[in-house]
Design a protein around this motif. Structure first.
Motif, PDB file in Angstrom:
ATOM      1  N   TYR A  90       0.832  -1.200   0.000  1.00  0.00           N
ATOM      2  CA  TYR A  90       0.000   0.000   0.000  1.00  0.00           C
ATOM      3  C   TYR A  90       0.871   1.257   0.000  1.00  0.00           C
ATOM      4  O   TYR A  90       0.894   2.006   0.976  1.00  0.00           O
ATOM      5  CB  TYR A  90      -0.920   0.006   1.230  1.00  0.00           C
ATOM      6  CG  TYR A  90      -1.884  -1.141   1.262  1.00  0.00           C
ATOM      7  CD1 TYR A  90      -3.079  -1.079   0.563  1.00  0.00           C
ATOM      8  CD2 TYR A  90      -1.593  -2.296   1.982  1.00  0.00           C
ATOM      9  CE1 TYR A  90      -3.974  -2.147   0.584  1.00  0.00           C
ATOM     10  CE2 TYR A  90      -2.478  -3.366   2.004  1.00  0.00           C
ATOM     11  CZ  TYR A  90      -3.662  -3.283   1.300  1.00  0.00           C
ATOM     12  OH  TYR A  90      -4.537  -4.337   1.328  1.00  0.00           O
ATOM     13  N   ARG A  98      -7.732   5.776  -0.076  1.00  0.00           N
ATOM     14  CA  ARG A  98      -8.465   4.679  -0.715  1.00  0.00           C
ATOM     15  C   ARG A  98      -8.547   3.489   0.236  1.00  0.00           C
ATOM     16  O   ARG A  98      -7.630   3.222   0.974  1.00  0.00           O
ATOM     17  CB  ARG A  98      -7.753   4.249  -2.005  1.00  0.00           C
ATOM     18  CG  ARG A  98      -7.736   5.354  -3.049  1.00  0.00           C
ATOM     19  CD  ARG A  98      -7.011   4.954  -4.283  1.00  0.00           C
ATOM     20  NE  ARG A  98      -7.666   3.792  -4.918  1.00  0.00           N
ATOM     21  CZ  ARG A  98      -7.271   3.291  -6.070  1.00  0.00           C
ATOM     22  NH1 ARG A  98      -6.250   3.808  -6.715  1.00  0.00           N
ATOM     23  NH2 ARG A  98      -7.888   2.243  -6.590  1.00  0.00           N
ATOM     24  N   ASP A 100      -9.205   0.390  -1.054  1.00  0.00           N
ATOM     25  CA  ASP A 100      -9.110  -0.765  -1.925  1.00  0.00           C
ATOM     26  C   ASP A 100      -8.058  -1.743  -1.426  1.00  0.00           C
ATOM     27  O   ASP A 100      -7.063  -1.346  -0.826  1.00  0.00           O
ATOM     28  CB  ASP A 100      -8.730  -0.339  -3.345  1.00  0.00           C
ATOM     29  CG  ASP A 100      -9.742   0.602  -3.946  1.00  0.00           C
ATOM     30  OD1 ASP A 100     -10.912   0.209  -4.065  1.00  0.00           O
ATOM     31  OD2 ASP A 100      -9.359   1.746  -4.280  1.00  0.00           O
ATOM     32  N   LYS A 101      -8.271  -3.021  -1.713  1.00  0.00           N
ATOM     33  CA  LYS A 101      -7.262  -4.038  -1.416  1.00  0.00           C
ATOM     34  C   LYS A 101      -6.042  -3.795  -2.293  1.00  0.00           C
ATOM     35  O   LYS A 101      -6.149  -3.253  -3.396  1.00  0.00           O
ATOM     36  CB  LYS A 101      -7.849  -5.441  -1.664  1.00  0.00           C
ATOM     37  CG  LYS A 101      -6.957  -6.538  -1.138  1.00  0.00           C
ATOM     38  CD  LYS A 101      -7.638  -7.888  -1.235  1.00  0.00           C
ATOM     39  CE  LYS A 101      -6.630  -8.952  -0.805  1.00  0.00           C
ATOM     40  NZ  LYS A 101      -7.154 -10.285  -0.959  1.00  0.00           N
ATOM     41  N   HIS A 102      -4.890  -4.207  -1.816  1.00  0.00           N
ATOM     42  CA  HIS A 102      -3.622  -3.909  -2.490  1.00  0.00           C
ATOM     43  C   HIS A 102      -3.596  -4.326  -3.950  1.00  0.00           C
ATOM     44  O   HIS A 102      -2.989  -3.658  -4.776  1.00  0.00           O
ATOM     45  CB  HIS A 102      -2.431  -4.538  -1.741  1.00  0.00           C
ATOM     46  CG  HIS A 102      -2.425  -6.044  -1.761  1.00  0.00           C
ATOM     47  ND1 HIS A 102      -1.823  -6.766  -2.729  1.00  0.00           N
ATOM     48  CD2 HIS A 102      -2.987  -6.922  -0.898  1.00  0.00           C
ATOM     49  CE1 HIS A 102      -1.981  -8.053  -2.486  1.00  0.00           C
ATOM     50  NE2 HIS A 102      -2.689  -8.180  -1.379  1.00  0.00           N
ATOM     51  N   ASP A 103      -4.272  -5.419  -4.290  1.00  0.00           N
ATOM     52  CA  ASP A 103      -4.242  -5.870  -5.682  1.00  0.00           C
ATOM     53  C   ASP A 103      -5.209  -5.108  -6.579  1.00  0.00           C
ATOM     54  O   ASP A 103      -5.303  -5.386  -7.778  1.00  0.00           O
ATOM     55  CB  ASP A 103      -4.481  -7.376  -5.777  1.00  0.00           C
ATOM     56  CG  ASP A 103      -5.826  -7.801  -5.225  1.00  0.00           C
ATOM     57  OD1 ASP A 103      -6.561  -6.972  -4.651  1.00  0.00           O
ATOM     58  OD2 ASP A 103      -6.155  -8.997  -5.365  1.00  0.00           O
ATOM     59  N   ARG A 104      -5.903  -4.127  -6.018  1.00  0.00           N
ATOM     60  CA  ARG A 104      -6.829  -3.313  -6.801  1.00  0.00           C
ATOM     61  C   ARG A 104      -6.437  -1.838  -6.823  1.00  0.00           C
ATOM     62  O   ARG A 104      -7.193  -1.013  -7.305  1.00  0.00           O
ATOM     63  CB  ARG A 104      -8.241  -3.464  -6.263  1.00  0.00           C
ATOM     64  CG  ARG A 104      -8.747  -4.890  -6.412  1.00  0.00           C
ATOM     65  CD  ARG A 104     -10.185  -4.985  -5.965  1.00  0.00           C
ATOM     66  NE  ARG A 104     -10.588  -6.383  -5.997  1.00  0.00           N
ATOM     67  CZ  ARG A 104     -11.491  -6.855  -6.830  1.00  0.00           C
ATOM     68  NH1 ARG A 104     -12.087  -6.077  -7.689  1.00  0.00           N
ATOM     69  NH2 ARG A 104     -11.815  -8.124  -6.796  1.00  0.00           N
ATOM     70  N   LEU A 105      -5.288  -1.530  -6.306  1.00  0.00           N
ATOM     71  CA  LEU A 105      -4.834  -0.128  -6.302  1.00  0.00           C
ATOM     72  C   LEU A 105      -4.348   0.278  -7.679  1.00  0.00           C
ATOM     73  O   LEU A 105      -3.778  -0.467  -8.407  1.00  0.00           O
ATOM     74  CB  LEU A 105      -3.723   0.066  -5.278  1.00  0.00           C
ATOM     75  CG  LEU A 105      -4.139  -0.035  -3.834  1.00  0.00           C
ATOM     76  CD1 LEU A 105      -2.926   0.061  -2.922  1.00  0.00           C
ATOM     77  CD2 LEU A 105      -5.140   1.058  -3.476  1.00  0.00           C
TER      78      LEU A 105
END
Length: 105
Positions: A90, A98, A100-105
């Motif tokens: 992150y 934000r 959002d989960k790390h894989d959606r940043l």
């Protein structure tokens, strides 16, 4: 916690499985205080409810500490390692503001 458990001869019951289950149960008791509240209500708990939550949080902490002891986990070290991992997952420039989960940043 180790001494407290030993004085009561609770070691046979304090297996990782049992402690993890107790930890989850106590976390559920924390959650119970917030169920059906709005975000605003959850931020402004009445003093008596806040005190009840504080004691449930203490139960969570105590089971967590005991589980770490039984497993030989240095919780402070694990927390530092996890924060380093989270800092990589992150980065401020992508995660700021934000959820959002790390894989959606």
């Amino acid at each position: 916690m180790r001494q407290f458990a030993a004085e009561r001869a609770w070691e046979p019951f304090h297996t990782p499985k049992n402690l993890a289950m107790a930890l989850a149960g106590e976390a559920g008791e924390v959650i119970e205080h917030f169920q059906w509240l709005t975000a605003e209500q959850s931020m402004a708990l009445p003093p008596a409810t806040r005190d009840e939550v504080a004691l449930e949080l203490a139960d969570v902490l105590l089971y967590l500490v005991r589980l770490c002891d039984v497993l030989g986990v240095d919780l402070a070290d694990a927390a530092r390692r996890k924060m380093r991992i989270n800092a990589e997952r992150y980065p401020i420039e992508r995660a700021h503001g934000r959820a959002d989960k790390h894989d959606r940043l």
